[in-house]
Motif scaffolding. Structure first.
Motif, PDB file in Angstrom:
ATOM      1  N   ILE A 187       3.710  12.822 -24.535  1.00 24.16           N
ATOM      2  CA  ILE A 187       4.448  13.589 -23.520  1.00 24.16           C
ATOM      3  C   ILE A 187       4.461  12.828 -22.195  1.00 24.16           C
ATOM      4  O   ILE A 187       5.503  12.697 -21.536  1.00 24.16           O
ATOM      5  CB  ILE A 187       3.819  14.980 -23.332  1.00 24.16           C
ATOM      6  CG1 ILE A 187       4.057  15.846 -24.581  1.00 24.16           C
ATOM      7  CG2 ILE A 187       4.368  15.677 -22.088  1.00 24.16           C
ATOM      8  CD1 ILE A 187       3.247  17.129 -24.600  1.00 24.16           C
ATOM      9  N   TYR A 188       3.312  12.309 -21.807  1.00 21.24           N
ATOM     10  CA  TYR A 188       3.194  11.545 -20.558  1.00 21.24           C
ATOM     11  C   TYR A 188       4.044  10.276 -20.619  1.00 21.24           C
ATOM     12  O   TYR A 188       4.726   9.910 -19.646  1.00 21.24           O
ATOM     13  CB  TYR A 188       1.721  11.209 -20.329  1.00 21.24           C
ATOM     14  CG  TYR A 188       1.394  10.466 -19.055  1.00 21.24           C
ATOM     15  CD1 TYR A 188       2.058  10.730 -17.862  1.00 21.24           C
ATOM     16  CD2 TYR A 188       0.381   9.508 -19.049  1.00 21.24           C
ATOM     17  CE1 TYR A 188       1.729  10.053 -16.697  1.00 21.24           C
ATOM     18  CE2 TYR A 188       0.040   8.826 -17.887  1.00 21.24           C
ATOM     19  CZ  TYR A 188       0.724   9.101 -16.715  1.00 21.24           C
ATOM     20  OH  TYR A 188       0.393   8.423 -15.565  1.00 21.24           O
ATOM     21  N   ALA A 189       4.055   9.605 -21.764  1.00 17.42           N
ATOM     22  CA  ALA A 189       4.855   8.389 -21.917  1.00 17.42           C
ATOM     23  C   ALA A 189       6.341   8.694 -21.803  1.00 17.42           C
ATOM     24  O   ALA A 189       7.097   7.928 -21.175  1.00 17.42           O
ATOM     25  CB  ALA A 189       4.547   7.733 -23.259  1.00 17.42           C
ATOM     26  N   CYS A 190       6.794   9.790 -22.401  1.00 18.58           N
ATOM     27  CA  CYS A 190       8.204  10.170 -22.288  1.00 18.58           C
ATOM     28  C   CYS A 190       8.590  10.415 -20.838  1.00 18.58           C
ATOM     29  O   CYS A 190       9.679  10.032 -20.389  1.00 18.58           O
ATOM     30  CB  CYS A 190       8.481  11.417 -23.129  1.00 18.58           C
ATOM     31  SG  CYS A 190       8.489  11.125 -24.919  1.00 18.58           S
ATOM     32  N   TRP A 191       7.707  11.037 -20.096  1.00 14.79           N
ATOM     33  CA  TRP A 191       7.947  11.280 -18.674  1.00 14.79           C
ATOM     34  C   TRP A 191       8.043   9.962 -17.914  1.00 14.79           C
ATOM     35  O   TRP A 191       8.961   9.770 -17.104  1.00 14.79           O
ATOM     36  CB  TRP A 191       6.814  12.138 -18.116  1.00 14.79           C
ATOM     37  CG  TRP A 191       6.824  12.382 -16.639  1.00 14.79           C
ATOM     38  CD1 TRP A 191       5.891  11.977 -15.731  1.00 14.79           C
ATOM     39  CD2 TRP A 191       7.802  13.117 -15.880  1.00 14.79           C
ATOM     40  NE1 TRP A 191       6.209  12.409 -14.469  1.00 14.79           N
ATOM     41  CE2 TRP A 191       7.386  13.120 -14.527  1.00 14.79           C
ATOM     42  CE3 TRP A 191       8.976  13.776 -16.223  1.00 14.79           C
ATOM     43  CZ2 TRP A 191       8.104  13.740 -13.512  1.00 14.79           C
ATOM     44  CZ3 TRP A 191       9.698  14.396 -15.205  1.00 14.79           C
ATOM     45  CH2 TRP A 191       9.268  14.378 -13.870  1.00 14.79           C
ATOM     46  N   ARG A 192       7.136   9.034 -18.168  1.00 17.83           N
ATOM     47  CA  ARG A 192       7.160   7.747 -17.472  1.00 17.83           C
ATOM     48  C   ARG A 192       8.407   6.939 -17.835  1.00 17.83           C
ATOM     49  O   ARG A 192       8.991   6.261 -16.968  1.00 17.83           O
ATOM     50  CB  ARG A 192       5.888   6.956 -17.792  1.00 17.83           C
ATOM     51  CG  ARG A 192       4.639   7.573 -17.181  1.00 17.83           C
ATOM     52  CD  ARG A 192       3.392   6.757 -17.408  1.00 17.83           C
ATOM     53  NE  ARG A 192       2.978   6.720 -18.788  1.00 17.83           N
ATOM     54  CZ  ARG A 192       3.007   5.657 -19.569  1.00 17.83           C
ATOM     55  NH1 ARG A 192       3.451   4.503 -19.085  1.00 17.83           N
ATOM     56  NH2 ARG A 192       2.602   5.729 -20.816  1.00 17.83           N
ATOM     57  N   LEU A 193       8.831   7.022 -19.084  1.00 19.32           N
ATOM     58  CA  LEU A 193      10.063   6.338 -19.481  1.00 19.32           C
ATOM     59  C   LEU A 193      11.280   6.931 -18.773  1.00 19.32           C
ATOM     60  O   LEU A 193      12.191   6.207 -18.367  1.00 19.32           O
ATOM     61  CB  LEU A 193      10.236   6.415 -20.997  1.00 19.32           C
ATOM     62  CG  LEU A 193       9.388   5.428 -21.798  1.00 19.32           C
ATOM     63  CD1 LEU A 193       9.365   5.809 -23.277  1.00 19.32           C
ATOM     64  CD2 LEU A 193       9.903   4.001 -21.624  1.00 19.32           C
ATOM     65  N   TYR A 194      11.290   8.242 -18.621  1.00 23.29           N
ATOM     66  CA  TYR A 194      12.382   8.879 -17.879  1.00 23.29           C
ATOM     67  C   TYR A 194      12.395   8.401 -16.430  1.00 23.29           C
ATOM     68  O   TYR A 194      13.452   8.054 -15.881  1.00 23.29           O
ATOM     69  CB  TYR A 194      12.237  10.394 -17.940  1.00 23.29           C
ATOM     70  CG  TYR A 194      13.016  11.119 -16.871  1.00 23.29           C
ATOM     71  CD1 TYR A 194      14.413  11.086 -16.842  1.00 23.29           C
ATOM     72  CD2 TYR A 194      12.354  11.807 -15.846  1.00 23.29           C
ATOM     73  CE1 TYR A 194      15.121  11.719 -15.832  1.00 23.29           C
ATOM     74  CE2 TYR A 194      13.064  12.450 -14.844  1.00 23.29           C
ATOM     75  CZ  TYR A 194      14.446  12.408 -14.839  1.00 23.29           C
ATOM     76  OH  TYR A 194      15.145  13.021 -13.835  1.00 23.29           O
ATOM     77  N   LEU A 195      11.235   8.369 -15.784  1.00 28.12           N
ATOM     78  CA  LEU A 195      11.166   7.920 -14.395  1.00 28.12           C
ATOM     79  C   LEU A 195      11.625   6.475 -14.255  1.00 28.12           C
ATOM     80  O   LEU A 195      12.290   6.117 -13.277  1.00 28.12           O
ATOM     81  CB  LEU A 195       9.744   8.064 -13.853  1.00 28.12           C
ATOM     82  CG  LEU A 195       9.174   9.480 -13.738  1.00 28.12           C
ATOM     83  CD1 LEU A 195       7.751   9.425 -13.212  1.00 28.12           C
ATOM     84  CD2 LEU A 195      10.047  10.360 -12.840  1.00 28.12           C
TER      85      LEU A 195
END
Length: 471
Positions: free
Chosen positions: A141-149
């Motif tokens: 979940i955290y990785a998906c957020w960082r990829l979005y940013l």
């Protein structure tokens, strides 16, 4: 002046001998850094999989020679993969993890998937017998957020597949594995275990391992799991705006400070056994990775503990980017050289080269992105007076070229759209110059006291801007 700067930039980029098959380029007046980058980029690109394999586009992110990728490693390697031009790979691999969640596996996904697109047999027999570290859902979940940013691709944090993974992980998964803040110290030893249960079968005993640490006999959970929970719920709050998730994230961080801090040793315990005994070992690095600590004194003690010991290459590969970002430039530099040194044992582990590529861009060169605000931030953390340049950096839909030397920064974006550049410099400075304008700088202080002075300017595609110190 601008013409001369860009001629120099062009020359150093042409001179770069990094393999030309794509991705970020780096050039520096520091020959040790140059050699280190050349080595790790070539190694990282060698782990790019064949897109014609059964799984589709992929890169290796597991124990070498397995031809596979696992949830923890990919979550760590994903930004470096973007830097190396592997956006298709990231999109495909995360889709596989998100799609893999199921009630039959008690809301776990597949810990490791191989190049044929099936669960790696080294970690999976069937839906009742498999290896799974419970941190994984929250790390993804955290990785998906960082990829979005970083990319601005909203598909990483939206759509039915991601939303299902997010909701199942923050609700059903937490309930099924008794991970609520009030249940952490009373969890049964083996939850959701196969029947009949075989205590000699790792696919039974490690089906829901409460830590990324795998070498502690009788482990019930690690502090790294609590840190992962805090970050998973905080990310849930960031994505959805649900304040209940934010409150739970705070509760997990408070759990760490209340129950895991050892006053005698002035350090955190890292695991809890099934007998209720605390102990110390691996795992502290995830307190940094998941940004789980709010007490600056305890954070500094944790950092000193980490840099004062030798760790395996997996743990060490997390350190240089974080250390650069938080005022430990000298130690970060040492880790860059160590991890890229051909003499370093097990440096062929894929995570190592990706961790170092990430540290060059987000650590040494200080590049960050926030798609919510259309903003790119930079701050040079190398040696003053030693120029370094990165080029062909994929970020926010364009390609970035950046030259820095500690006193000036020149940024050019190709493609993409107009955005904000937060031009930063280490230390306290009253003004920063752009062209003939002296602009009042804003100061930002990190958790450990390191100061950055910055200004925000508009950056248009194809037009370079130079920001420099006036004092």
């Amino acid at each position: 002046m601008m013409v001369r700067i860009w001629l120099v930039t062009l020359l150093v980029l042409i001179r770069t001998v990094v393999s030309a098959q794509g991705g970020v380029q780096f050039s520096s007046g520091d020959t040790l850094l140059q050699r280190a980058f050349d080595n790790v980029k070539a190694m990282a690109l060698s782990y790019r999989g064949n897109p014609k394999d059964g799984v589709g586009p992929w890169y290796e992110a597991a124990l070498p020679s397995r031809n596979a990728f696992c949830m923890r490693d990919v979550s760590h390697q994903c930004i470096a993969a973007e830097l190396l031009g592997m956006s298709r790979e990231n999109s495909n691999m995360f889709s596989r993890f998100l799609q893999g969640i199921s009630e039959e596996k008690d809301w776990c996904s597949f810990w490791e998937i191989n190049n044929q697109g099936v669960p790696a047999p080294e970690d999976y027999r069937n839906d009742k017998a498999f290896w799974y570290n419970l941190n994984a859902n929250f790390d993804v979940i955290y990785a998906c957020w960082r990829l979005y940013l970083w990319t601005g691709d909203s598909s990483y944090i939206s759509g039915p597949v991601f939303n299902n993974f997010l909701q199942r992980s923050l609700h059903d998964y937490v309930d099924r594995w008794k991970l609520q803040p009030g249940d952490l110290h009373s969890r049964p030893a083996y939850l959701n275990a196969p029947v009949p249960f075989d205590s000699t079968d790792n696919f039974h005993t490690c089906r829901g391992l409460g830590s990324y640490t795998e070498n502690v006999p009788g482990l019930n959970m690690g502090v790294d799991l609590v840190a992962a929970l805090s970050r998973g719920f905080q990310t849930g709050a960031d994505i959805t705006g649900d304040t209940r998730y934010g409150a739970l994230a705070t509760a997990y961080r408070e759990e760490i400070d209340k129950n895991w801090w050892d006053k005698n040793s002035q350090s955190y315990n890292t695991y809890l056994t099934r007998q209720g005994a605390y102990g110390k070992g691996e795992g502290e690095v995830f307190l940094l990775w998941f940004d789980a600590l709010t007490d600056s004194a305890r954070l500094r003690a944790t950092v000193e503990q980490l840099v004062g010991k030798e760790w395996n290459v997996e743990t060490t590969s997390y350190l240089p980017a974080w250390l650069y970002q938080n005022g430990y430039e000298k130690k970060a530099y040492e880790y860059l050289l160590q991890l890229s040194d051909p003499a370093t044992k097990r440096r062929e582990y894929p995570e190592v080269s990706y961790g170092v590529v990430d540290a060059f861009v987000r650590g040494l060169m200080g590049v960050d992105a926030d798609s919510r605000y259309g903003r790119i931030s930079t701050v040079y953390r190398g040696q003053d007076g030693v120029p370094s340049t990165i080029g062909e950096v994929p970020v926010l839909g364009g390609k970035l070229t950046l030259q820095q030397d500690g006193k000036s920064s020149t940024l050019l974006m190709k493609g993409g759209r107009a955005m904000h550049w937060r031009a930063g410099f280490a230390g306290r400075h009253d003004y920063i110059r752009v062209g003939k304008k002296r602009i009042k700088a804003t100061q930002q202080q990190g958790k450990l006291g390191n100061i950055i002075s910055y200004i925000d300017v508009t950056l248009r595609p194809g037009k370079g801007i130079t920001a420099s110190l006036t004092d």
